[in-house]
Design an enzyme around this catalytic site. Structure first.
Site, mmCIF file in Angstrom:
data_model
loop_
_atom_site.group_PDB
_atom_site.id
_atom_site.type_symbol
_atom_site.label_atom_id
_atom_site.label_comp_id
_atom_site.label_asym_id
_atom_site.label_seq_id
_atom_site.Cartn_x
_atom_site.Cartn_y
_atom_site.Cartn_z
ATOM 1 N N HIS A 1 2.485 -2.487 -10.182
ATOM 2 C CA HIS A 1 1.824 -3.447 -9.309
ATOM 3 C C HIS A 1 0.358 -3.048 -9.190
ATOM 4 O O HIS A 1 -0.014 -1.902 -9.479
ATOM 5 C CB HIS A 1 2.453 -3.429 -7.908
ATOM 6 C CG HIS A 1 3.869 -3.919 -7.858
ATOM 7 N ND1 HIS A 1 4.265 -5.114 -8.404
ATOM 8 C CD2 HIS A 1 4.990 -3.369 -7.302
ATOM 9 C CE1 HIS A 1 5.564 -5.296 -8.189
ATOM 10 N NE2 HIS A 1 6.028 -4.247 -7.533
ATOM 11 N N CYS B 1 -1.111 -6.675 -11.689
ATOM 12 C CA CYS B 1 -1.918 -7.692 -11.026
ATOM 13 C C CYS B 1 -3.265 -7.102 -10.635
ATOM 14 O O CYS B 1 -3.380 -5.907 -10.361
ATOM 15 C CB CYS B 1 -1.206 -8.205 -9.775
ATOM 16 S SG CYS B 1 0.184 -9.295 -10.122
#
Length: 498
Positions: free
Chosen positions: A76, A115
């Site tokens: 992430h 991301c």
């Protein structure tokens, strides 16, 4: 052995959602880079402290004596940050151990699947033609770095249970092109694949990979890789329950919240999908931009004699190609780019914007105000400048540090059914030639222009800039300078073709 490859696979966390499918990415990366001759090690779910220790050990001189170092990071993320098992590391924390002078000449590649924000990449329409064509965090890097990120800063990255689309696309392009193309060309192929083949059906969001490079040499593997043998039939390239290619729709989820967002579907655009529609100006399967003579050039320069002469040499170089150009002062900067982007009667094949000025703390200097480089990107991307959609936009910054007695100016920041749609930030390249001392600026610009002239017949732009970086870094006039004081070109690219 070609070198060392570390894969940090963060798929489980002390706090937060698991990253389903990340193990498929890690396994495919391991198989492909092993086939290319790398010594590959997968490090699953390491803590912040463990990650730092692994990077510190890998950066030791005896470990970097091989040809290439590769670090793959699967996790992430937020702008400039990566989530570890128990905390956060900045992307710069991964790069910092490798910035020592002992690693000069060793290409250091960082591949980041994470991301970089909470927004989706907007889409923009490409201009169609009835006739067919012939065909937030700025990273601080030293020399010989290449960072490939899965998505544009501020936007999310997509993944499903069988892996992320960026990593699977990267491996697909490696398997198809590793023998005949260098790694930069492979990454451009990945950008083209992602820009044209993936779109979220529910929100029409896109995904745009980015390349950041200070390489001084080509990276060529010259080996073939057998196609990846996937387990089961539920891969991004296959229909469920069959071994055939998908007719054009793939299920997927957003990277940051796989357990909260309902599965969405993606469009895969292939020749059969567009055969009855008007041909695009540039076919999606073409690896090259169709540039002949319709090139427009904007030049802005600070009112300083050395900067003016540097800008003039660049301007005169491009005039040799019979480009249409405008020579403007920096105080005309904001008005000049606004007027150009709002023009209704322009249709160039390529756009070049060159800025020669002082630069410090991410700010470009004008006589009465300062600008962030992002202002230019935002002005010429998306529907704000639709006549440039799908066409290469080159932003060339030639800068040196301002004198101590020059006060920083106040900063002007940016506001941040089609035939085919592409990501709004696609097809841009930022070329930043940074010179610390004014006395070296003229020589650096001369080397830059000579390199463009010498290699333009045989190489594409990214590879030309890599060659020029080598000549800048090894030039006799700069040999006594410290590494951090030498002129260097930094490239930030979302180009989808050469």
């Amino acid at each position: 052995m070609a070198g060392e490859c570390l894969i940090f696979d963060y798929n489980k966390f002390k706090k937060g959602n698991c990253r389903k499918g990340s193990d498929h990415d890690a396994k495919r990366l391991e198989q492909d880079f092993s086939a290319l001759g790398f010594d590959v090690t997968i490090h699953p779910n390491k803590t912040t402290c463990e990650t730092k220790n692994i990077l510190k050990d890998a950066s030791q001189l005896e470990r970097l004596s091989n040809n290439v170092f590769i670090c793959c990071i699967l996790s992430h993320g937020d702008p400039g940050r990566i989530q570890t098992y128990d905390g956060i590391l900045y992307v710069n924390d991964f790069l910092k151990p490798f910035k020592s002078t002992s690693s000069e000449g060793v290409p250091k590649i960082f591949i980041i699947q994470a991301c970089q924000g909470k927004e989706g990449e907007q889409h923009v329409a490409m201009i169609a033609s009835d006739s067919s064509s012939e065909d937030h965090c700025r990273l601080t890097m030293g020399v010989d770095f290449l960072v490939a990120t899965s998505t544009y800063p501020g936007t999310w990255s997509h993944r499903k249970g069988t892996g992320s689309y960026f990593i699977q696309g990267l491996c697909k392009c490696l398997e198809e092109h590793s023998k005949e193309r260098n790694f930069l060309d492979v990454l451009i192929a990945v950008s083209r694949l992602m820009a044209y083949n993936f779109q979220e059906r529910k929100t029409c969001k896109k995904q745009m990979p980015c390349i950041l490079s200070t390489l001084t040499r080509d990276i060529s593997f010259t080996k073939s890789i057998l196609p990846y043998e996937r387990r089961g039939d539920n891969s991004p390239d296959k229909m469920e329950g069959t071994g055939e290619k998908s007719p054009g729709k793939i299920e997927g989820t957003s990277e940051d919240s796989p357990d909260k967002i309902e599965p969405v579907r993606y469009n895969i655009c292939n020749e059969n999908d567009v055969k009855d529609l008007p041909r695009l100006n540039c076919p999606i399967d073409s690896p090259y931009y169709p540039i002949n003579s319709e090139v427009e050039f904007l030049l802005f320069h600070y009112q300083n004699q050395t900067l003016y002469f540097a800008a003039a040499e660049i301007y005169n170089h491009f005039k040799e190609f019979e480009f249409r150009g405008s020579d403007l002062k920096m105080w005309e900067f904001e008005d000049g780019i606004t007027k150009y982007s709002e023009s209704k009667d322009r249709n160039p094949e390529c756009f070049i914007c060159c800025v020669a000025t002082y630069y410090k703390n991410q700010v470009l200097y004008s006589e009465n105000q300062g600008f962030l480089k992002e202002l230019i990107w935002e002005t010429f991307t998306g529907n704000q400048c639709s006549f440039l959609a799908g066409k290469p936009k080159i932003f060339l910054f030639v800068t040196c540090e301002p004198p101590d007695d020059l006060k920083p100016p106040p900063v002007i920041a940016s506001d941040a059914a089609y035939v085919c749609t592409i990501p709004e930030h696609a097809d841009c390249i930022e070329v930043h030639l940074a010179v610390k001392d004014m006395e070296h600026l003229t020589t650096a610009v001369h080397i830059f222009c000579d390199g463009l002239k010498e290699y333009r017949q045989e190489l594409d732009l990214l590879n030309i800039l890599t060659k020029i970086n080598y000549e800048l870094f090894n030039n006799e006039q700069f040999k006594d300078l410290n590494v951090e004081d030498k002129p260097l070109i930094t490239i930030f690219s979302t180009l989808t073709r050469s």
